[in-house]
Structure formats: structure tokens, C-alpha cells
Design a protein around this motif. Structure first.
Motif, PDB file in Angstrom:
ATOM      1  N   LEU A  98      23.333 -11.953  48.202  1.00 12.25           N
ATOM      2  CA  LEU A  98      23.624 -13.352  47.885  1.00 12.25           C
ATOM      3  C   LEU A  98      24.559 -13.460  46.678  1.00 12.25           C
ATOM      4  O   LEU A  98      25.458 -14.311  46.647  1.00 12.25           O
ATOM      5  CB  LEU A  98      22.321 -14.114  47.629  1.00 12.25           C
ATOM      6  N   LEU A  99      24.353 -12.603  45.677  1.00 10.78           N
ATOM      7  CA  LEU A  99      25.227 -12.626  44.502  1.00 10.78           C
ATOM      8  C   LEU A  99      26.653 -12.253  44.869  1.00 10.78           C
ATOM      9  O   LEU A  99      27.616 -12.941  44.477  1.00 10.78           O
ATOM     10  CB  LEU A  99      24.696 -11.667  43.437  1.00 10.78           C
ATOM     11  N   TYR A 100      26.813 -11.169  45.607  1.00 10.99           N
ATOM     12  CA  TYR A 100      28.164 -10.735  45.944  1.00 10.99           C
ATOM     13  C   TYR A 100      28.857 -11.679  46.920  1.00 10.99           C
ATOM     14  O   TYR A 100      30.096 -11.675  47.015  1.00 10.99           O
ATOM     15  CB  TYR A 100      28.142  -9.308  46.498  1.00 10.99           C
ATOM     16  N   ASP A 101      28.088 -12.495  47.617  1.00 10.37           N
ATOM     17  CA  ASP A 101      28.687 -13.552  48.419  1.00 10.37           C
ATOM     18  C   ASP A 101      29.130 -14.721  47.536  1.00 10.37           C
ATOM     19  O   ASP A 101      30.183 -15.317  47.746  1.00 10.37           O
ATOM     20  CB  ASP A 101      27.695 -14.043  49.479  1.00 10.37           C
ATOM     21  N   LEU A 102      28.321 -15.036  46.519  1.00 13.69           N
ATOM     22  CA  LEU A 102      28.588 -16.176  45.647  1.00 13.69           C
ATOM     23  C   LEU A 102      29.686 -15.897  44.629  1.00 13.69           C
ATOM     24  O   LEU A 102      30.592 -16.719  44.424  1.00 13.69           O
ATOM     25  CB  LEU A 102      27.302 -16.567  44.916  1.00 13.69           C
ATOM     26  N   LEU A 103      29.615 -14.756  43.958  1.00 16.63           N
ATOM     27  CA  LEU A 103      30.415 -14.527  42.752  1.00 16.63           C
ATOM     28  C   LEU A 103      31.925 -14.654  42.959  1.00 16.63           C
ATOM     29  O   LEU A 103      32.608 -15.233  42.103  1.00 16.63           O
ATOM     30  CB  LEU A 103      30.065 -13.163  42.150  1.00 16.63           C
ATOM     31  N   PRO A 104      32.490 -14.165  44.062  1.00 20.19           N
ATOM     32  CA  PRO A 104      33.943 -14.324  44.220  1.00 20.19           C
ATOM     33  C   PRO A 104      34.398 -15.776  44.337  1.00 20.19           C
ATOM     34  O   PRO A 104      35.583 -16.068  44.150  1.00 20.19           O
ATOM     35  CB  PRO A 104      34.235 -13.562  45.535  1.00 20.19           C
ATOM     36  N   ARG A 105      33.455 -16.676  44.621  1.00 28.28           N
ATOM     37  CA  ARG A 105      33.795 -18.094  44.773  1.00 28.28           C
ATOM     38  C   ARG A 105      33.555 -18.873  43.482  1.00 28.28           C
ATOM     39  O   ARG A 105      33.594 -20.106  43.484  1.00 28.28           O
ATOM     40  CB  ARG A 105      32.982 -18.707  45.923  1.00 28.28           C
ATOM     41  N   THR A 106      33.263 -18.168  42.396  1.00 22.88           N
ATOM     42  CA  THR A 106      32.985 -18.808  41.110  1.00 22.88           C
ATOM     43  C   THR A 106      33.850 -18.173  40.030  1.00 22.88           C
ATOM     44  O   THR A 106      34.618 -17.242  40.282  1.00 22.88           O
ATOM     45  CB  THR A 106      31.511 -18.638  40.715  1.00 22.88           C
ATOM     46  N   ASN A 107      33.679 -18.662  38.812  1.00 19.83           N
ATOM     47  CA  ASN A 107      34.345 -18.061  37.645  1.00 19.83           C
ATOM     48  C   ASN A 107      33.395 -17.172  36.844  1.00 19.83           C
ATOM     49  O   ASN A 107      33.697 -16.819  35.697  1.00 19.83           O
ATOM     50  CB  ASN A 107      34.904 -19.166  36.748  1.00 19.83           C
ATOM     51  N   ILE A 108      32.249 -16.802  37.426  1.00 17.63           N
ATOM     52  CA  ILE A 108      31.279 -15.965  36.724  1.00 17.63           C
ATOM     53  C   ILE A 108      31.827 -14.538  36.635  1.00 17.63           C
ATOM     54  O   ILE A 108      32.134 -13.925  37.658  1.00 17.63           O
ATOM     55  CB  ILE A 108      29.929 -15.952  37.459  1.00 17.63           C
ATOM     56  N   PRO A 109      31.944 -13.977  35.441  1.00 18.69           N
ATOM     57  CA  PRO A 109      32.448 -12.604  35.321  1.00 18.69           C
ATOM     58  C   PRO A 109      31.457 -11.593  35.922  1.00 18.69           C
ATOM     59  O   PRO A 109      30.250 -11.662  35.676  1.00 18.69           O
ATOM     60  CB  PRO A 109      32.582 -12.398  33.811  1.00 18.69           C
ATOM     61  N   TYR A 110      31.996 -10.644  36.706  1.00 21.41           N
ATOM     62  CA  TYR A 110      31.181  -9.571  37.270  1.00 21.41           C
ATOM     63  C   TYR A 110      32.091  -8.411  37.620  1.00 21.41           C
ATOM     64  O   TYR A 110      33.313  -8.549  37.691  1.00 21.41           O
ATOM     65  CB  TYR A 110      30.402 -10.042  38.497  1.00 21.41           C
ATOM     66  N   ASN A 111      31.481  -7.251  37.876  1.00 24.72           N
ATOM     67  CA  ASN A 111      32.253  -6.068  38.248  1.00 24.72           C
ATOM     68  C   ASN A 111      31.345  -5.132  39.045  1.00 24.72           C
ATOM     69  O   ASN A 111      30.304  -4.707  38.550  1.00 24.72           O
ATOM     70  CB  ASN A 111      32.772  -5.347  36.998  1.00 24.72           C
ATOM     71  N   MET A 112      31.730  -4.832  40.298  1.00 31.29           N
ATOM     72  CA  MET A 112      30.990  -3.859  41.097  1.00 31.29           C
ATOM     73  C   MET A 112      31.437  -2.469  40.667  1.00 31.29           C
ATOM     74  O   MET A 112      32.198  -1.788  41.347  1.00 31.29           O
ATOM     75  CB  MET A 112      31.214  -4.086  42.589  1.00 31.29           C
ATOM     76  N   ILE A 113      30.924  -2.047  39.538  1.00 30.41           N
ATOM     77  CA  ILE A 113      31.400  -0.836  38.871  1.00 30.41           C
ATOM     78  C   ILE A 113      30.834   0.426  39.497  1.00 30.41           C
ATOM     79  O   ILE A 113      31.431   1.496  39.409  1.00 30.41           O
ATOM     80  CB  ILE A 113      31.059  -0.910  37.364  1.00 30.41           C
ATOM     81  N   GLY A 114      29.670   0.344  40.131  1.00 31.88           N
ATOM     82  CA  GLY A 114      29.018   1.516  40.699  1.00 31.88           C
ATOM     83  C   GLY A 114      28.168   2.240  39.672  1.00 31.88           C
ATOM     84  O   GLY A 114      28.325   2.074  38.454  1.00 31.88           O
ATOM     85  N   LYS A 115      27.248   3.051  40.186  1.00 29.38           N
ATOM     86  CA  LYS A 115      26.304   3.746  39.304  1.00 29.38           C
ATOM     87  C   LYS A 115      26.136   5.188  39.766  1.00 29.38           C
ATOM     88  O   LYS A 115      26.134   5.484  40.968  1.00 29.38           O
ATOM     89  CB  LYS A 115      24.946   3.044  39.333  1.00 29.38           C
ATOM     90  N   LEU A 116      25.981   6.094  38.792  1.00 32.42           N
ATOM     91  CA  LEU A 116      25.625   7.482  39.058  1.00 32.42           C
ATOM     92  C   LEU A 116      24.228   7.740  38.507  1.00 32.42           C
ATOM     93  O   LEU A 116      23.964   7.503  37.325  1.00 32.42           O
ATOM     94  CB  LEU A 116      26.615   8.433  38.389  1.00 32.42           C
ATOM     95  N   VAL A 117      23.334   8.199  39.371  1.00 33.50           N
ATOM     96  CA  VAL A 117      22.015   8.662  38.942  1.00 33.50           C
ATOM     97  C   VAL A 117      22.106  10.179  38.880  1.00 33.50           C
ATOM     98  O   VAL A 117      22.301  10.844  39.907  1.00 33.50           O
ATOM     99  CB  VAL A 117      20.907   8.237  39.930  1.00 33.50           C
TER     100      VAL A 117
END
Length: 398
Positions: A98-117
Motif C-alpha cells: 500500500l505504501l509503495y502504491d501511495l508514495l509515488p503519487r505524493t510528495n512524501i520523501p522515500y527511497n527503496m534503498i534495499g537491505k542486506l542481512v
């Protein structure tokens, strides 16, 4: 500060039908207790889907989201750590979508940076393989990487192997909460700040809720009749539900400290160690925020006071942090670590106890229809917030 007596009404007044002689000062359809990210998400859902109803969100602080929602890692989690059939897993994955559907349609800063475990031993490598297999079952993309590939991607990291989670991201949690707040008021809802709940009494058709402004009870008390009550009070959710369900719930407070790092370092992903088996936390990990500020944390210590945000900088505590960080980033300069801030998690599991899931329910089995309790909403509550709101909304009898 929002004076409660000035709350506007955007829907017809409800029919008065009380089982008590106490009369309310105002009537609404929905009251949401707690204006953290989850309470705001519920408020946004109600005001969007039930625009003809009156909805107010109450919080004892002077601004929305001043507690757990503002003191966390601001990570959008992938949803792979917890038991497959748990609400934490289901709502984290759905909330991420839901977030990744919403965020591109807003001005909320985000970044799908990825994670290493990252794994340091063969045993931890086996854990990563199990996590990868579980991710496949859940439909969450992950990849196992050998140590040399990890080091090529992240030269500062020491790793025997790592699990790459491409869908993990970061978000400006304050920007997200601002967005939800604006949606609520734009939809005709209201937010009453600097106001606490002092009592809740069941009536024939709903609940009488006494609200104190300011929250210490030194000023006005407003009695509100509400058809539905949604308790998303975070660190204080047990106390709110216990106003009706005497001593039913008990929360523990897990304080986590973050250290900022001011040294010259460049990373391209969030870096996590393999987590402890009991999942009390995900380990002391590296995250970055939208300003590229690097921080390490949180640790976890159980405390008695939900307002104790003290950040101790004693030698013993610093050394624990340094050892935890250098286990996967050995070249970190301890002198560049500085205590930053602390957050407190509302935990259902006490010290030494095993995993416990989110508790989200309508209390109708105890005769409290349309009273909804959300207890122990800790990580991944930020990621799950929109999905939690969707889940709670679906509990309402249509």
C-alpha cells in the motif's frame, strides 16, 4: 494545541439513546485514541470511506506522532522476519504494498534503498537460507549473495554471505504523518491534541468518553458520545482498554537507543546483522535517513517508565554498541559514534519471552461491541500502518 470545544461537526447529530443519566457535550460516530501513524491511518481510512460520519482523533501530546511513531528507524520493512501466519507478517507485506502504491503519487520523501542481512558464520548462512525460503513462500523477493559479492557492493561490510531484500526502503515518517493529517482534515475529520482520555463508559448505543484538556486534568473535561471507539494509543493502549476491561492488558516498554555516525563512510543499502532468535529486536543495524544521515541502533532494554527517553553515554553502553557494529562493519571508528536519540516500543512480550503478535480485536466477546483494541503495535507498525487501518476497517460491521 487544538481546543476540543472548537471541534466542528461535518455530519448529522446522532440519535441520543443512553443507559445513563450523564449527558454528553457532543456526539460523534468515531473516536480514534492516539494520533501516531496507526491512529492517523485509521482516521484517514474512516474519513475517506465514511465521509458522511463524524470522526475525531485524540492525542495527549501537542503534535501528532510524538512518541513511537517519531522515534524509530523509519524503515519500510519487507515482511520476512516473523512467523508466516502472523499478523505482523501479513500486515507488513500488505502495508508495504500500500505504501509503495501511495508514495509515488505524493510528495512524501522515500527511497527503496534495499537491505542486506549479513551472516558472519556458516550457521548464520543457514539462517539466511531459511529466511530466503520463507520469503519465497510469502512472495517477497530476496537473493542470497556470497561474501565476495557483498563486499564488492559494500566495501565497508564484512560478510560470509548476505540476504538481499530489494523491497526494503526508508521513508520520512513525519512527512507521511503530515500527509495523513492533511487527508483527515481535508475529508472533514478533526484532530484534538493536548487532550487525554480519563474514562470510558459503555452505553446502549456506544460509549461516553471523558476527555481532559490539558491532559493533566487541570482544565476542561469534555464528555463525548461515540458510536465506535478505536484505541490506538501506542505505549498507553493497555491503560486505555483497561478503562473498560479491568486489568486485561499489560504492556512492557522496550527502549532502544540510536547512535549517529559522523565519520566518512558510504553505504548503498541498509545493513542488518542476523537477528536474535527470540526477535526481541532486529539487532543493532545501520540505517540512513532521507538526508543520508547514518545511524546505528536500536539496542533494547526493558524499562519501567514509558517517558524515559534518556540516552546514556556511559563507557559500558558505548562499548556494547561498538562491538555489535564492528561484528559486521569492522572499520567503524568508535570515536565518530555519538548518542542520538531513543525510542520506546510497546511490547506484549516481556523480558525473555518469545515472539508475540500484534493484538488487534473488537472487544465484543466481553459485551463491548464497536470498541477496538490495538495492543503491542511496535515494529513493523510504521510499514504496516495502512494495512492495519484496512484490517480494522474490515472489522466494523457493515
Amino acid at each position: 494545541m487544538f481546543p476540543l470545544r472548537l471541534i466542528k461537526h461535518n455530519a448529522p447529530q446522532l440519535r441520543r439513546a443512553f443507559s445513563t443519566t450523564k449527558k454528553p457535550d457532543m456526539e460523534v460516530d468515531n473516536i480514534v485514541i492516539g494520533a501516531g501513524v496507526v491512529g492517523l491511518a485509521i482516521g484517514e481510512k474512516l474519513t475517506t470511506k465514511r465521509s458522511s460520519e463524524t470522526t475525531i482523533i485524540i492525542d495527549k501530546n501537542k503534535r501528532c506522532g510524538e512518541e513511537t511513531s517519531a522515534r524509530n528507524s523509519e524503515v519500510i520493512h519487507a515482511g520476512i522476519y516473523y512467523p508466516e501466519d502472523s499478523l505482523k507478517t501479513q500486515l507488513c507485506i500488505r502495508g508495504k504494498e500500500l505504501l509503495y502504491d501511495l508514495l509515488p503519487r505524493t510528495n512524501i520523501p522515500y527511497n527503496m534503498i534495499g537491505k542486506l542481512v549479513v551472516a558472519q558464520t556458516q550457521d548464520q548462512h543457514s539462517y539466511l537460507q531459511e529466511l530466503h525460503e520463507k520469503s519465497n513462500k510469502l512472495g517477497v523477493e530476496t537473493h542470497i549473495l556470497p561474501g565476495d559479492q557483498v563486499i564488492a557492493m559494500e566495501p565497508e561490510v564484512a560478510a560470509h554471505a548476505a540476504l538481499l531484500s530489494p523491497s526494503t526502503g526508508i521513508i520520512d515518517s513525519h512527512g507521511f504523518m503530515d500527509y495523513l493529517e492533511q487527508k483527515i482534515t481535508g475529508n472533514g475529520g478533526d484532530i484534538g491534541l493536548y487532550t487525554s482520555v480519563t474514562s470510558i463508559q459503555a452505553t446502549q448505543d456506544g460509549y461516553l468518553v471523558d476527555l481532559a484538556t490539558p491532559p493533566d486534568g487541570s482544565g476542561d473535561i469534555t464528555t463525548v458520545f461515540s458510536r465506535r471507539v478505536f484505541n490506538s494509543a501506542g505505549l498507553h493502549a493497555d491503560k486505555v482498554s483497561n478503562l473498560l476491561l479491568r486489568d486485561r492488558y499489560k504492556l512492557y516498554y522496550g527502549r532502544g537507543i540510536y547512535y549517529a555516525y559522523n565519520g566518512p563512510i558510504k553505504v548503498n543499502h541498509l545493513i542488518y546483522p542476523c537477528p536474535a532468535k527470540n526477535l526481541a529486536g532486529l539487532g543493532t543495524h545501520l540505517t540512513v535517513d532521507m538526508a543520508d544521515k547514518i545511524k546505528f541502533g536500536p539496542d533494547i532494554n526493558y524499562i519501567d517508565n514509558p517517558y524515559d527517553y534518556n540516552v546514556p553515554d556511559d563507557t559500558e553502553n558505548r562499548q556494547r554498541f561498538v562491538e555489535a557494529i564492528q561484528s559486521f562493519m569492522p572499520h567503524i571508528n568508535p570515536d565518530k559514534l555519538h548518542p542520538d536519540y531513543a525510542g520506546i516500543r510497546p511490547k506484549i512480550a516481556g523480558p525473555g519471552e518469545s515472539f508475540k503478535d500484534f493484538l488487534i480485536k473488537e472487544e465484543k466477546q466481553d459485551g463491548y461491541k464497536n470498541f477496538f483494541s490495538l495492543i503491542g503495535i511496535e515494529s513493523p507498525g510504521l510499514t504496516s500502518s495502512l494495512a492495519i487501518a484496512e484490517y480494522v476497517y474490515n472489522l466494523i460491521e457493515k
